[in-house]
Design a protein around this motif. Structure first.
Motif, short mmCIF file in Angstrom:
data_model
loop_
_atom_site.label_atom_id
_atom_site.label_comp_id
_atom_site.label_asym_id
_atom_site.label_seq_id
_atom_site.Cartn_x
_atom_site.Cartn_y
_atom_site.Cartn_z
N SER A 421 40.22 43.59 48.55
CA SER A 421 39.51 44.83 47.78
C SER A 421 39.42 44.52 46.33
N ARG A 422 40.51 43.64 45.91
CA ARG A 422 40.51 43.46 44.42
C ARG A 422 39.05 42.51 43.92
N LEU A 423 38.70 41.90 45.09
CA LEU A 423 37.37 41.29 44.31
C LEU A 423 36.05 42.21 44.43
N ASP A 424 36.20 43.21 44.88
CA ASP A 424 34.88 43.94 45.00
C ASP A 424 34.10 44.15 43.96
N ASP A 425 34.57 43.97 42.57
CA ASP A 425 33.80 44.19 41.48
C ASP A 425 33.23 42.81 41.08
N VAL A 426 33.40 41.88 41.97
CA VAL A 426 32.82 40.41 41.84
C VAL A 426 31.31 40.54 42.58
N HIS A 427 30.24 40.63 41.82
CA HIS A 427 29.12 40.54 42.55
C HIS A 427 28.32 39.40 42.69
N ASP A 428 28.02 38.95 44.02
CA ASP A 428 27.65 37.63 44.49
C ASP A 428 26.21 37.13 43.54
N GLU A 429 25.29 38.10 43.17
CA GLU A 429 24.18 37.28 42.61
C GLU A 429 24.67 36.93 41.18
N GLU A 430 25.44 37.70 40.63
CA GLU A 430 25.96 37.49 39.05
C GLU A 430 26.89 36.25 39.07
N LEU A 431 27.86 35.95 40.14
CA LEU A 431 28.74 34.98 40.63
C LEU A 431 27.81 33.85 40.64
N ARG A 432 26.73 33.78 41.30
CA ARG A 432 25.97 32.52 41.62
C ARG A 432 25.36 32.19 40.14
N ALA A 433 25.02 33.08 39.56
CA ALA A 433 24.30 32.78 38.01
C ALA A 433 25.21 32.07 37.30
N VAL A 434 26.39 32.60 37.16
CA VAL A 434 27.41 31.96 36.33
C VAL A 434 27.84 30.57 36.78
N VAL A 435 27.99 30.76 38.07
CA VAL A 435 28.09 29.15 38.64
C VAL A 435 27.15 28.15 38.17
#
Length: 439
Positions: A421-435
Protein backbone atom coordinates in the motif's frame (compact mmCIF):
# COMPACT_ATOMS: atom_id res chain seq x y z
CA UNK A 1 -42.28 -20.67 19.29
CA UNK A 2 -39.57 -20.53 16.59
CA UNK A 3 -37.09 -23.36 16.38
CA UNK A 4 -33.37 -22.84 16.56
CA UNK A 5 -32.00 -23.32 13.04
CA UNK A 6 -28.40 -23.61 14.27
CA UNK A 7 -27.95 -27.39 14.37
CA UNK A 8 -29.87 -27.91 11.14
CA UNK A 9 -27.75 -25.37 9.28
CA UNK A 10 -24.57 -26.95 10.61
CA UNK A 11 -25.71 -30.39 9.52
CA UNK A 12 -26.68 -29.22 6.05
CA UNK A 13 -23.42 -27.27 5.70
CA UNK A 14 -21.40 -30.32 6.73
CA UNK A 15 -23.24 -32.47 4.22
CA UNK A 16 -22.82 -29.99 1.40
CA UNK A 17 -19.12 -29.59 2.09
CA UNK A 18 -18.65 -33.37 1.96
CA UNK A 19 -20.62 -33.48 -1.29
CA UNK A 20 -18.43 -30.69 -2.66
CA UNK A 21 -15.24 -32.55 -1.68
CA UNK A 22 -16.47 -35.76 -3.32
CA UNK A 23 -17.59 -33.87 -6.40
CA UNK A 24 -14.20 -32.21 -6.74
CA UNK A 25 -12.45 -35.54 -6.21
CA UNK A 26 -14.51 -37.10 -9.02
CA UNK A 27 -13.64 -34.24 -11.36
CA UNK A 28 -9.89 -34.52 -10.62
CA UNK A 29 -9.27 -36.86 -13.52
CA UNK A 30 -6.07 -35.37 -14.96
CA UNK A 31 -3.37 -35.54 -12.25
CA UNK A 32 -2.60 -39.06 -11.05
CA UNK A 33 0.50 -38.62 -8.84
CA UNK A 34 0.83 -35.06 -7.55
CA UNK A 35 4.07 -35.73 -5.65
CA UNK A 36 5.93 -36.14 -8.98
CA UNK A 37 4.97 -32.55 -9.76
CA UNK A 38 6.59 -31.17 -6.61
CA UNK A 39 9.83 -29.49 -7.75
CA UNK A 40 11.77 -30.56 -4.62
CA UNK A 41 10.60 -34.18 -4.65
CA UNK A 42 13.52 -36.64 -4.55
CA UNK A 43 12.81 -38.72 -7.65
CA UNK A 44 14.09 -42.08 -8.87
CA UNK A 45 17.43 -41.83 -10.62
CA UNK A 46 15.97 -42.77 -14.02
CA UNK A 47 14.01 -39.51 -13.87
CA UNK A 48 17.19 -37.44 -13.50
CA UNK A 49 18.16 -36.11 -16.93
CA UNK A 50 20.47 -33.47 -18.33
CA UNK A 51 23.03 -33.57 -15.51
CA UNK A 52 25.29 -36.51 -16.38
CA UNK A 53 28.59 -34.69 -15.90
CA UNK A 54 27.59 -33.19 -12.54
CA UNK A 55 26.27 -36.56 -11.37
CA UNK A 56 29.56 -38.20 -12.34
CA UNK A 57 31.66 -35.52 -10.60
CA UNK A 58 29.72 -35.59 -7.33
CA UNK A 59 29.64 -39.39 -7.25
CA UNK A 60 33.39 -39.47 -7.84
CA UNK A 61 33.99 -37.09 -4.92
CA UNK A 62 31.61 -38.67 -2.40
CA UNK A 63 32.05 -42.38 -3.15
CA UNK A 64 35.04 -42.63 -0.78
CA UNK A 65 32.53 -42.59 2.10
CA UNK A 66 31.65 -46.24 1.37
CA UNK A 67 35.27 -47.05 2.30
CA UNK A 68 34.80 -45.09 5.53
CA UNK A 69 37.02 -42.28 4.25
CA UNK A 70 36.27 -38.57 4.52
CA UNK A 71 34.81 -37.07 1.31
CA UNK A 72 36.22 -33.73 0.13
CA UNK A 73 34.30 -30.50 0.67
CA UNK A 74 32.17 -29.46 -2.31
CA UNK A 75 30.88 -26.18 -3.73
CA UNK A 76 27.82 -26.57 -5.99
CA UNK A 77 27.00 -23.32 -7.74
CA UNK A 78 24.72 -22.16 -10.53
CA UNK A 79 21.31 -20.56 -11.09
CA UNK A 80 18.21 -21.60 -9.19
CA UNK A 81 16.42 -24.71 -10.43
CA UNK A 82 19.40 -26.27 -12.21
CA UNK A 83 19.50 -29.51 -10.22
CA UNK A 84 22.05 -28.80 -7.47
CA UNK A 85 19.96 -30.07 -4.55
CA UNK A 86 18.42 -32.82 -6.67
CA UNK A 87 21.77 -34.36 -7.62
CA UNK A 88 23.49 -34.10 -4.23
CA UNK A 89 20.45 -35.62 -2.48
CA UNK A 90 20.20 -38.46 -5.00
CA UNK A 91 23.89 -39.34 -4.62
CA UNK A 92 23.84 -39.10 -0.83
CA UNK A 93 20.75 -41.26 -0.46
CA UNK A 94 22.49 -44.03 -2.40
CA UNK A 95 25.69 -43.67 -0.36
CA UNK A 96 23.64 -43.93 2.85
CA UNK A 97 22.23 -47.28 1.67
CA UNK A 98 25.66 -48.61 0.64
CA UNK A 99 27.21 -47.53 3.95
CA UNK A 100 24.42 -49.21 5.93
CA UNK A 101 25.17 -52.47 4.11
CA UNK A 102 28.81 -52.12 5.20
CA UNK A 103 27.99 -51.17 8.80
CA UNK A 104 29.35 -47.64 8.34
CA UNK A 105 27.49 -44.90 10.18
CA UNK A 106 27.17 -42.30 7.42
CA UNK A 107 24.94 -39.27 8.04
CA UNK A 108 23.60 -36.56 5.72
CA UNK A 109 22.43 -33.36 7.40
CA UNK A 110 20.81 -30.78 5.14
CA UNK A 111 19.96 -27.21 6.13
CA UNK A 112 18.49 -24.39 4.04
CA UNK A 113 20.11 -21.17 5.27
CA UNK A 114 17.60 -18.75 3.76
CA UNK A 115 15.56 -18.10 6.90
CA UNK A 116 18.33 -18.46 9.49
CA UNK A 117 19.47 -15.13 10.87
CA UNK A 118 22.62 -15.70 12.91
CA UNK A 119 25.56 -18.06 13.30
CA UNK A 120 24.25 -19.21 16.68
CA UNK A 121 20.87 -20.09 15.14
CA UNK A 122 22.61 -22.03 12.37
CA UNK A 123 24.72 -24.08 14.81
CA UNK A 124 21.71 -24.92 16.96
CA UNK A 125 19.65 -25.88 13.90
CA UNK A 126 22.41 -28.24 12.77
CA UNK A 127 22.51 -29.81 16.24
CA UNK A 128 18.72 -30.21 16.17
CA UNK A 129 18.83 -31.84 12.73
CA UNK A 130 21.60 -34.23 13.82
CA UNK A 131 19.58 -35.16 16.91
CA UNK A 132 16.46 -35.80 14.82
CA UNK A 133 18.39 -37.92 12.35
CA UNK A 134 19.99 -39.95 15.13
CA UNK A 135 16.80 -40.09 17.26
CA UNK A 136 18.68 -38.32 20.06
CA UNK A 137 18.10 -35.18 22.12
CA UNK A 138 19.78 -31.77 22.08
CA UNK A 139 20.91 -31.19 25.65
CA UNK A 140 21.48 -27.41 25.54
CA UNK A 141 18.91 -24.61 25.18
CA UNK A 142 18.55 -22.67 21.95
CA UNK A 143 18.86 -19.26 23.61
CA UNK A 144 20.81 -17.76 26.47
CA UNK A 145 24.09 -19.66 26.04
CA UNK A 146 27.29 -18.80 24.13
CA UNK A 147 27.82 -20.26 20.66
CA UNK A 148 30.80 -22.24 21.97
CA UNK A 149 28.47 -24.48 23.98
CA UNK A 150 26.26 -25.02 20.92
CA UNK A 151 29.30 -26.10 18.92
CA UNK A 152 30.31 -28.54 21.66
CA UNK A 153 26.81 -30.02 21.67
CA UNK A 154 26.88 -30.41 17.88
CA UNK A 155 30.26 -32.15 18.08
CA UNK A 156 29.03 -34.44 20.86
CA UNK A 157 26.05 -35.56 18.80
CA UNK A 158 28.23 -36.18 15.76
CA UNK A 159 30.82 -38.16 17.72
CA UNK A 160 28.18 -40.37 19.33
CA UNK A 161 26.19 -41.22 16.22
CA UNK A 162 28.38 -41.05 13.08
CA UNK A 163 31.59 -42.29 11.57
CA UNK A 164 31.24 -39.77 8.74
CA UNK A 165 28.77 -36.92 8.26
CA UNK A 166 28.16 -34.65 5.26
CA UNK A 167 26.61 -31.25 5.95
CA UNK A 168 24.69 -29.89 2.96
CA UNK A 169 24.25 -26.13 3.37
CA UNK A 170 21.70 -24.94 0.80
CA UNK A 171 21.50 -21.25 -0.15
CA UNK A 172 24.48 -20.70 2.10
CA UNK A 173 25.06 -17.13 0.91
CA UNK A 174 21.76 -16.11 2.56
CA UNK A 175 23.29 -16.66 6.03
CA UNK A 176 24.74 -13.18 6.40
CA UNK A 177 24.35 -12.71 10.16
CA UNK A 178 24.63 -9.50 12.11
CA UNK A 179 25.75 -6.50 10.11
CA UNK A 180 28.26 -5.40 12.75
CA UNK A 181 30.55 -8.27 11.77
CA UNK A 182 33.05 -7.80 8.94
CA UNK A 183 32.93 -11.49 8.05
CA UNK A 184 29.50 -12.89 7.08
CA UNK A 185 28.05 -15.67 9.21
CA UNK A 186 28.29 -18.21 6.39
CA UNK A 187 32.05 -17.70 6.26
CA UNK A 188 32.41 -18.31 10.00
CA UNK A 189 30.18 -21.40 9.72
CA UNK A 190 32.32 -22.78 6.90
CA UNK A 191 35.47 -22.14 8.90
CA UNK A 192 34.28 -24.00 12.00
CA UNK A 193 32.81 -27.00 10.16
CA UNK A 194 35.65 -27.46 7.70
CA UNK A 195 38.34 -27.31 10.41
CA UNK A 196 36.44 -29.63 12.80
CA UNK A 197 38.59 -32.61 11.86
CA UNK A 198 41.77 -30.74 12.73
CA UNK A 199 40.67 -30.17 16.33
CA UNK A 200 40.56 -32.55 19.29
CA UNK A 201 36.84 -31.93 19.80
CA UNK A 202 35.56 -34.29 17.13
CA UNK A 203 36.48 -37.84 16.22
CA UNK A 204 34.01 -38.42 13.34
CA UNK A 205 34.86 -37.31 9.82
CA UNK A 206 33.11 -34.12 8.68
CA UNK A 207 32.57 -32.99 5.10
CA UNK A 208 30.77 -29.83 3.94
CA UNK A 209 28.84 -29.27 0.71
CA UNK A 210 27.91 -25.63 0.11
CA UNK A 211 25.16 -24.84 -2.40
CA UNK A 212 24.67 -21.35 -3.79
CA UNK A 213 23.10 -19.45 -6.68
CA UNK A 214 25.68 -16.69 -6.24
CA UNK A 215 28.75 -17.32 -8.37
CA UNK A 216 30.67 -14.70 -6.37
CA UNK A 217 29.93 -16.08 -2.91
CA UNK A 218 33.50 -17.26 -2.34
CA UNK A 219 34.73 -13.68 -2.77
CA UNK A 220 33.07 -12.90 0.57
CA UNK A 221 34.58 -15.87 2.41
CA UNK A 222 37.28 -14.90 4.91
CA UNK A 223 40.87 -16.00 4.45
CA UNK A 224 40.74 -18.49 7.35
CA UNK A 225 37.64 -20.19 5.91
CA UNK A 226 39.16 -20.21 2.43
CA UNK A 227 42.24 -22.04 3.62
CA UNK A 228 40.26 -24.67 5.56
CA UNK A 229 37.26 -25.17 3.23
CA UNK A 230 39.13 -25.58 -0.13
CA UNK A 231 36.20 -27.24 -1.95
CA UNK A 232 35.94 -29.16 -5.19
CA UNK A 233 33.81 -26.99 -7.49
CA UNK A 234 30.87 -28.38 -9.47
CA UNK A 235 29.13 -25.92 -11.79
CA UNK A 236 25.48 -26.27 -12.79
CA UNK A 237 24.59 -24.34 -15.94
CA UNK A 238 21.10 -23.41 -17.13
CA UNK A 239 18.96 -26.15 -18.60
CA UNK A 240 18.15 -25.58 -22.27
CA UNK A 241 14.69 -26.14 -23.76
CA UNK A 242 15.55 -29.69 -24.90
CA UNK A 243 16.71 -30.69 -21.41
CA UNK A 244 13.62 -29.14 -19.84
CA UNK A 245 11.39 -31.11 -22.22
CA UNK A 246 13.22 -34.29 -21.21
CA UNK A 247 12.76 -33.45 -17.51
CA UNK A 248 9.01 -32.98 -18.02
CA UNK A 249 8.72 -36.15 -20.13
CA UNK A 250 10.36 -38.03 -17.25
CA UNK A 251 7.49 -36.91 -15.00
CA UNK A 252 4.70 -37.17 -17.56
CA UNK A 253 3.27 -40.23 -15.80
CA UNK A 254 2.22 -37.89 -12.98
CA UNK A 255 -0.80 -37.38 -15.25
CA UNK A 256 -3.31 -39.91 -16.46
CA UNK A 257 -2.66 -41.21 -19.97
CA UNK A 258 -3.78 -38.73 -22.61
CA UNK A 259 -4.29 -35.94 -20.05
CA UNK A 260 -1.69 -33.66 -21.68
CA UNK A 261 -2.18 -32.23 -25.16
CA UNK A 262 0.88 -32.45 -27.42
CA UNK A 263 1.82 -28.79 -27.08
CA UNK A 264 1.83 -28.61 -23.26
CA UNK A 265 5.33 -29.90 -22.49
CA UNK A 266 7.11 -28.01 -25.32
CA UNK A 267 5.40 -24.76 -24.29
CA UNK A 268 6.15 -25.19 -20.58
CA UNK A 269 9.79 -25.98 -21.42
CA UNK A 270 10.01 -22.91 -23.67
CA UNK A 271 8.62 -20.62 -20.96
CA UNK A 272 11.06 -22.00 -18.37
CA UNK A 273 14.00 -21.77 -20.80
CA UNK A 274 13.29 -18.06 -21.23
CA UNK A 275 13.70 -17.50 -17.48
CA UNK A 276 17.15 -18.92 -16.65
CA UNK A 277 16.42 -22.53 -17.61
CA UNK A 278 14.76 -23.23 -14.26
CA UNK A 279 13.54 -26.85 -13.99
CA UNK A 280 11.54 -26.03 -10.86
CA UNK A 281 9.58 -23.48 -12.84
CA UNK A 282 8.94 -25.94 -15.69
CA UNK A 283 7.59 -28.54 -13.25
CA UNK A 284 5.58 -25.93 -11.36
CA UNK A 285 4.07 -24.68 -14.62
CA UNK A 286 2.80 -28.12 -15.59
CA UNK A 287 1.46 -28.80 -12.09
CA UNK A 288 -0.33 -25.44 -11.95
CA UNK A 289 -1.73 -25.91 -15.46
CA UNK A 290 -3.07 -29.32 -14.44
CA UNK A 291 -4.80 -27.81 -11.42
CA UNK A 292 -6.30 -25.00 -13.53
CA UNK A 293 -7.58 -27.53 -16.07
CA UNK A 294 -9.10 -29.74 -13.36
CA UNK A 295 -10.78 -26.76 -11.74
CA UNK A 296 -12.33 -25.88 -15.10
CA UNK A 297 -13.46 -29.54 -15.53
CA UNK A 298 -11.46 -29.76 -18.74
CA UNK A 299 -10.87 -33.18 -20.27
CA UNK A 300 -7.23 -32.33 -21.07
CA UNK A 301 -4.47 -29.90 -20.12
CA UNK A 302 -3.99 -27.57 -23.07
CA UNK A 303 -1.95 -24.57 -24.21
CA UNK A 304 -4.44 -22.12 -22.69
CA UNK A 305 -3.91 -23.69 -19.25
CA UNK A 306 -0.12 -23.38 -19.54
CA UNK A 307 -0.45 -19.70 -20.45
CA UNK A 308 -2.70 -19.06 -17.45
CA UNK A 309 -0.27 -21.02 -15.26
CA UNK A 310 2.62 -18.90 -16.55
CA UNK A 311 0.99 -15.71 -15.27
CA UNK A 312 0.13 -17.30 -11.92
CA UNK A 313 3.56 -18.90 -11.34
CA UNK A 314 5.39 -15.67 -12.21
CA UNK A 315 3.29 -13.65 -9.77
CA UNK A 316 3.66 -16.25 -7.02
CA UNK A 317 7.45 -16.36 -7.35
CA UNK A 318 7.83 -12.60 -7.42
CA UNK A 319 5.47 -12.28 -4.45
CA UNK A 320 7.48 -14.86 -2.50
CA UNK A 321 10.74 -13.01 -3.17
CA UNK A 322 9.52 -9.46 -2.69
CA UNK A 323 7.55 -10.19 0.48
CA UNK A 324 10.76 -10.47 2.49
CA UNK A 325 12.91 -7.67 1.04
CA UNK A 326 13.38 -4.20 2.52
CA UNK A 327 11.40 -1.13 1.44
CA UNK A 328 14.48 0.38 -0.20
CA UNK A 329 15.07 -2.76 -2.27
CA UNK A 330 11.40 -2.69 -3.30
CA UNK A 331 11.75 0.89 -4.47
CA UNK A 332 14.94 0.10 -6.41
CA UNK A 333 13.29 -2.93 -8.00
CA UNK A 334 10.06 -1.05 -8.78
CA UNK A 335 11.93 1.82 -10.44
CA UNK A 336 14.12 -0.48 -12.53
CA UNK A 337 11.17 -2.64 -13.61
CA UNK A 338 9.30 0.50 -14.65
CA UNK A 339 12.19 1.39 -16.97
CA UNK A 340 12.45 -2.16 -18.34
CA UNK A 341 8.70 -2.18 -19.05
CA UNK A 342 9.00 0.88 -21.30
CA UNK A 343 12.14 -0.25 -23.16
CA UNK A 344 10.29 -3.35 -24.32
CA UNK A 345 13.47 -5.44 -24.01
CA UNK A 346 13.16 -6.42 -20.34
CA UNK A 347 16.36 -4.46 -19.68
CA UNK A 348 17.12 -1.16 -17.94
CA UNK A 349 20.26 0.96 -17.70
CA UNK A 350 21.34 1.82 -14.17
CA UNK A 351 21.37 5.64 -14.70
CA UNK A 352 17.76 5.53 -15.93
CA UNK A 353 16.69 3.25 -13.09
CA UNK A 354 18.33 5.51 -10.50
CA UNK A 355 16.59 8.68 -11.77
CA UNK A 356 13.22 6.91 -11.58
CA UNK A 357 14.18 5.71 -8.09
CA UNK A 358 14.81 9.38 -7.18
CA UNK A 359 11.33 10.25 -8.47
CA UNK A 360 9.77 7.44 -6.39
CA UNK A 361 11.53 8.38 -3.15
CA UNK A 362 10.59 12.04 -3.70
CA UNK A 363 6.95 11.18 -4.36
CA UNK A 364 6.73 8.94 -1.30
CA UNK A 365 8.86 11.19 0.98
CA UNK A 366 11.12 8.20 1.57
CA UNK A 367 14.85 8.10 2.34
CA UNK A 368 16.90 8.55 -0.80
CA UNK A 369 20.30 6.93 -1.24
CA UNK A 370 23.16 7.65 -3.61
CA UNK A 371 23.44 5.91 -6.97
CA UNK A 372 26.14 3.56 -5.69
CA UNK A 373 23.78 2.25 -2.98
CA UNK A 374 20.98 1.85 -5.54
CA UNK A 375 23.29 -0.20 -7.76
CA UNK A 376 24.45 -2.36 -4.83
CA UNK A 377 20.88 -3.12 -3.80
CA UNK A 378 20.02 -4.13 -7.36
CA UNK A 379 23.11 -6.36 -7.43
CA UNK A 380 21.91 -8.04 -4.23
CA UNK A 381 18.61 -8.83 -5.95
CA UNK A 382 20.47 -10.94 -8.52
CA UNK A 383 20.75 -13.70 -5.88
CA UNK A 384 16.95 -14.12 -6.11
CA UNK A 385 17.17 -14.73 -9.89
CA UNK A 386 14.87 -11.77 -10.56
CA UNK A 387 17.47 -9.76 -12.45
CA UNK A 388 20.86 -10.24 -14.06
CA UNK A 389 23.53 -7.55 -14.34
CA UNK A 390 26.01 -6.81 -17.10
CA UNK A 391 28.48 -3.94 -17.32
CA UNK A 392 28.33 -2.12 -20.67
CA UNK A 393 30.26 0.74 -22.23
CA UNK A 394 28.72 3.95 -23.59
CA UNK A 395 31.79 4.57 -25.74
CA UNK A 396 35.46 5.40 -25.29
CA UNK A 397 34.78 8.84 -23.77
CA UNK A 398 31.45 8.28 -21.99
CA UNK A 399 32.22 5.72 -19.30
CA UNK A 400 30.23 2.60 -18.51
CA UNK A 401 26.99 1.59 -16.84
CA UNK A 402 25.27 -1.51 -15.49
CA UNK A 403 22.38 -3.00 -17.42
CA UNK A 404 19.75 -4.91 -15.43
CA UNK A 405 17.87 -7.61 -17.34
CA UNK A 406 14.71 -9.11 -15.89
CA UNK A 407 14.02 -12.83 -16.03
CA UNK A 408 10.34 -12.25 -15.30
CA UNK A 409 7.97 -9.90 -17.09
CA UNK A 410 8.61 -6.40 -15.62
CA UNK A 411 4.84 -5.84 -15.56
CA UNK A 412 4.45 -8.81 -13.23
CA UNK A 413 7.00 -7.33 -10.84
CA UNK A 414 5.32 -3.93 -10.90
CA UNK A 415 1.86 -5.42 -10.30
CA UNK A 416 3.15 -7.57 -7.46
CA UNK A 417 5.01 -4.73 -5.74
CA UNK A 418 1.90 -2.58 -5.99
CA UNK A 419 0.28 -4.89 -3.45
CA UNK A 420 2.34 -2.87 -0.95
CA UNK A 421 0.00 0.00 0.00
CA UNK A 422 2.97 2.35 0.39
CA UNK A 423 3.11 2.56 -3.41
CA UNK A 424 -0.50 3.76 -3.72
CA UNK A 425 0.66 7.34 -4.22
CA UNK A 426 2.64 6.40 -7.34
CA UNK A 427 0.27 6.92 -10.29
CA UNK A 428 1.02 4.79 -13.32
CA UNK A 429 0.49 7.45 -15.99
CA UNK A 430 2.84 9.86 -14.23
CA UNK A 431 5.36 7.05 -13.67
CA UNK A 432 5.33 6.16 -17.38
CA UNK A 433 5.81 9.83 -18.28
CA UNK A 434 8.83 10.10 -15.97
CA UNK A 435 10.37 6.95 -17.42
CA UNK A 436 9.86 8.01 -21.03
CA UNK A 437 11.43 11.38 -20.27
CA UNK A 438 14.54 9.55 -19.11
CA UNK A 439 14.56 7.26 -22.13
Amino acid sequence: MPTDPGPKETSESTGSIKDLILEQEESATLIKNRSLLEPNEIVDEERIVGRDSQLTDITQHLRVAIRNERPPNLLLYGPSGTGKSLIINAVCSNIVELCESRDIRFGVIQMNCQNIGTLGSAVYELARKVANDAEATVEVPEHGIPNKKKWRELYRLINEHYDTVVFILDELDMLVGRRDKDEPAFSRLLYQLSRANSTNEISAQVSVTAITNDTKMMENVGSRALSSFTPEDVHFSDYDANQLRAILRAREDAFHEGALSDDVIPLAAAFAAQTNGDARKAIDLVRTAGSIAEKASADQVREEHIRKAQDKVEKNRVLEVTRGISTQKKLCLFATAAVARETGTGAAKSPHGYRVYQYLTGTLSSDQYHQETYVNKMKELTTYSLVETERKSQGPHSGSYLEFTFGENPNTIIETLREDSRLDDVHDEELRAVVNTQL
